[in-house]
Design a protein around this motif. Structure first.
Motif, PDB file in Angstrom:
ATOM      1  N   SER A 176     -15.177   8.288  -9.117  1.00 12.17           N
ATOM      2  CA  SER A 176     -14.628   9.449  -9.813  1.00 12.17           C
ATOM      3  C   SER A 176     -13.107   9.463  -9.723  1.00 12.17           C
ATOM      4  N   THR A 177     -12.586   9.094  -8.545  1.00 13.53           N
ATOM      5  CA  THR A 177     -11.134   9.039  -8.362  1.00 13.53           C
ATOM      6  C   THR A 177     -10.515   7.988  -9.270  1.00 13.53           C
ATOM      7  N   ASP A 178     -11.126   6.805  -9.328  1.00 16.80           N
ATOM      8  CA  ASP A 178     -10.618   5.737 -10.192  1.00 16.80           C
ATOM      9  C   ASP A 178     -10.647   6.157 -11.652  1.00 16.80           C
ATOM     10  N   ALA A 179     -11.740   6.818 -12.070  1.00 20.23           N
ATOM     11  CA  ALA A 179     -11.862   7.253 -13.459  1.00 20.23           C
ATOM     12  C   ALA A 179     -10.789   8.282 -13.803  1.00 20.23           C
ATOM     13  N   ALA A 180     -10.493   9.171 -12.857  1.00 21.96           N
ATOM     14  CA  ALA A 180      -9.470  10.189 -13.086  1.00 21.96           C
ATOM     15  C   ALA A 180      -8.096   9.552 -13.242  1.00 21.96           C
ATOM     16  N   LEU A 181      -7.798   8.520 -12.456  1.00 18.97           N
ATOM     17  CA  LEU A 181      -6.513   7.834 -12.545  1.00 18.97           C
ATOM     18  C   LEU A 181      -6.368   7.101 -13.868  1.00 18.97           C
ATOM     19  N   VAL A 182      -7.453   6.517 -14.336  1.00 18.41           N
ATOM     20  CA  VAL A 182      -7.421   5.819 -15.620  1.00 18.41           C
ATOM     21  C   VAL A 182      -7.206   6.813 -16.754  1.00 18.41           C
ATOM     22  N   VAL A 189      -5.104  16.693 -10.139  1.00 19.31           N
ATOM     23  CA  VAL A 189      -6.488  16.617  -9.682  1.00 19.31           C
ATOM     24  C   VAL A 189      -6.463  16.195  -8.222  1.00 19.31           C
ATOM     25  N   GLY A 190      -6.798  17.114  -7.316  1.00 16.97           N
ATOM     26  CA  GLY A 190      -6.745  16.786  -5.896  1.00 16.97           C
ATOM     27  C   GLY A 190      -5.325  16.596  -5.422  1.00 16.97           C
ATOM     28  N   SER A 191      -5.159  15.736  -4.431  1.00 16.75           N
ATOM     29  CA  SER A 191      -3.838  15.537  -3.819  1.00 16.75           C
ATOM     30  C   SER A 191      -3.187  14.228  -4.217  1.00 16.75           C
ATOM     31  N   GLY A 192      -3.801  13.492  -5.143  1.00 13.19           N
ATOM     32  CA  GLY A 192      -3.255  12.201  -5.531  1.00 13.19           C
ATOM     33  C   GLY A 192      -2.440  12.244  -6.803  1.00 13.19           C
ATOM     34  N   VAL A 213       0.841  -1.205   0.000  1.00 11.82           N
ATOM     35  CA  VAL A 213       0.000   0.000   0.000  1.00 11.82           C
ATOM     36  C   VAL A 213       0.875   1.254   0.000  1.00 11.82           C
ATOM     37  N   CYS A 214       1.903   1.245   0.808  1.00 10.25           N
ATOM     38  CA  CYS A 214       2.807   2.405   0.879  1.00 10.25           C
ATOM     39  C   CYS A 214       3.551   2.620  -0.434  1.00 10.25           C
ATOM     40  N   LEU A 215       4.053   1.552  -1.018  1.00 11.29           N
ATOM     41  CA  LEU A 215       4.800   1.671  -2.263  1.00 11.29           C
ATOM     42  C   LEU A 215       3.922   2.202  -3.396  1.00 11.29           C
ATOM     43  N   LEU A 216       2.687   1.735  -3.453  1.00 11.39           N
ATOM     44  CA  LEU A 216       1.775   2.213  -4.493  1.00 11.39           C
ATOM     45  C   LEU A 216       1.439   3.687  -4.288  1.00 11.39           C
ATOM     46  N   ALA A 217       1.244   4.091  -3.042  1.00  9.67           N
ATOM     47  CA  ALA A 217       0.939   5.497  -2.761  1.00  9.67           C
ATOM     48  C   ALA A 217       2.095   6.397  -3.169  1.00  9.67           C
ATOM     49  N   LEU A 218       3.307   5.939  -2.954  1.00  9.03           N
ATOM     50  CA  LEU A 218       4.489   6.742  -3.241  1.00  9.03           C
ATOM     51  C   LEU A 218       4.808   6.839  -4.735  1.00  9.03           C
TER      52      LEU A 218
END
Length: 240
Positions: A113-119, A212-215, A29-34
């Motif tokens: 919405s977050t998932d769609a933005a990442l895609v 978009v946001g903080s991600g 989880v940490c590695l993916l976030a980073l």
């Protein structure tokens, strides 16, 4: 009979140790976030992973010792980030091998919405990924600025294009000029390496793209649509 110990690849033990670092869900989880390329505090990662700060501290220590993360302290805060582009590529490549689970659909509109933005578009450490990354890669390839014949390589015309577009390429590191990075949502390679990082940095600094946001999600701005249409002939609708 040859002694098995003398014929064993000496890298096997280190490879097993590296795999063990990733083989824990909290550390994964940490590695993916980073992968957003930014530094996180230990407290932020603990909240993101849903574990106690003391628990996360132990995990971070192992990741730092194993060379996947680097850390620095500012006052009472401990910041960590992925150690380098190789560590980021390792995480992204492993994530690309994991097939999406149809049972794990977003439960809320915000999550969807977050998932769609990442895609649609995101940063993958320091380069662009998602449909945006693939669209840019395809446009560079179609104009023979990028070759995919035997791996990714910028052509001479591609090097000139970066210069003409005002996108500086710094070749002072041993990092490849162009590298294929398998996109975990598109299942196709997008441009990474020095050129991919330069393009991403320029897109954000020049206002072609914005976060978009903080991600990790990014989107192309109106000025970015105009610029990429002029420079690469990409239809604005393909960037939305």
């Amino acid at each position: 009979m040859l002694d098995a110990m003398t014929t064993r690849d000496p890298r096997a033990g280190r490879l097993a140790a590296l795999a063990g670092l990733v083989a824990d869900e909290t550390r994964a989880v940490c590695l993916l976030a980073l992968l957003d390329g930014r530094a996180w505090t230990a407290g932020e990662l603990a909240r993101h992973a849903g574990v106690a700060a003391s628990t996360l501290s132990e995990h971070l220590g192992r990741l730092v010792a194993g060379g996947l993360l680097t850390e620095e302290r500012q006052g009472r805060h401990r910041y960590v980030r992925l150690a380098d582009a190789r560590a980021a590529h390792l995480v992204e490549d492993l994530a690309a091998l994991v097939a999406p689970d149809p049972a794990l659909r977003p439960r809320t509109l915000r999550a969807a919405s977050t998932d769609a933005a990442l895609v649609r578009g995101r940063t993958c450490y320091d380069h662009l990924a998602g449909r945006l990354g693939i669209t840019l890669t395809d446009a560079l390839t179609a104009r023979e600025l990028l070759s995919q014949d035997t791996g990714f390589a910028l052509t001479d015309a591609g090097v000139r294009w970066f210069g003409a577009a005002g996108i500086p390429i710094h070749r002072s590191t041993r990092r490849p000029l162009a590298r294929a990075c398998l996109d975990w949502t598109e299942r196709r390679p997008h441009l990474a390496g020095v050129a991919g990082a330069a393009l991403c940095r320029h897109a954000l600094d020049s206002g072609w793209c914005e976060r978009v946001g903080s991600g990790r999600a990014v989107r192309v701005t109106a000025s970015g649509e105009r610029a990429l249409s002029a420079l690469l002939g990409i239809e604005p609708s393909a960037l939305r």
